[in-house]
Motif scaffolding. Sequence first.
Motif: not given
Length: 184
Positions: A23-29
């Motif tokens: 979940m790279p987008a969620r982690r980056a957010a």
Amino acid sequence: MGFVLLILGVALWWAAHLFKRLMPARRAAMGDAGKGAVAGALVVSILLMIFGYRMTDFIHVWAPPSFMIHINNLLVLIAIWMMSPAGTKGRLLNKVRHPMLGGFKLWAFAHLLVNGDLASIILFGGLLAWAVVEVIVINKSEPDWTPGEPGSYGKDAMFFVASIVLLGIIGYIHGLVGPSPFPG
């Protein structure tokens, strides 16, 4: 209850480590706060694994032969060396993409060789499976990799000697909280 905690601990370990890759987008957010959340989840997972493992009843699955202790200790020594800075500063592990995960897999496998109870199989088997999956996921998400400049054999030797000392310290502590890994 022990098996439930143990399985939850292993599952949380998996989730915390794979969160960034799956979940790279969620982690980056989450920004920098995400680092703290993942670290907290890992601490909780380790505590769940420790308490769960200690609370389980012994359920015999197989009886490892006594000589496996020596093989375990040798493999753990190599695993400690692989998890040291030897992968980036030495020459022998320079072309190994994931020396720390390789060492972790070796450590988990070594512990499966000497523990024939169900809780150990869940713990060490679950962690071994995680390390295998982690390598696959990393290699898929980052297929391009080039090894850095190789270090020296002297650094390899230095880290190996340090690994022997560390094995002795870990073995001593292991003997204080559980079975001694050194026979005799």
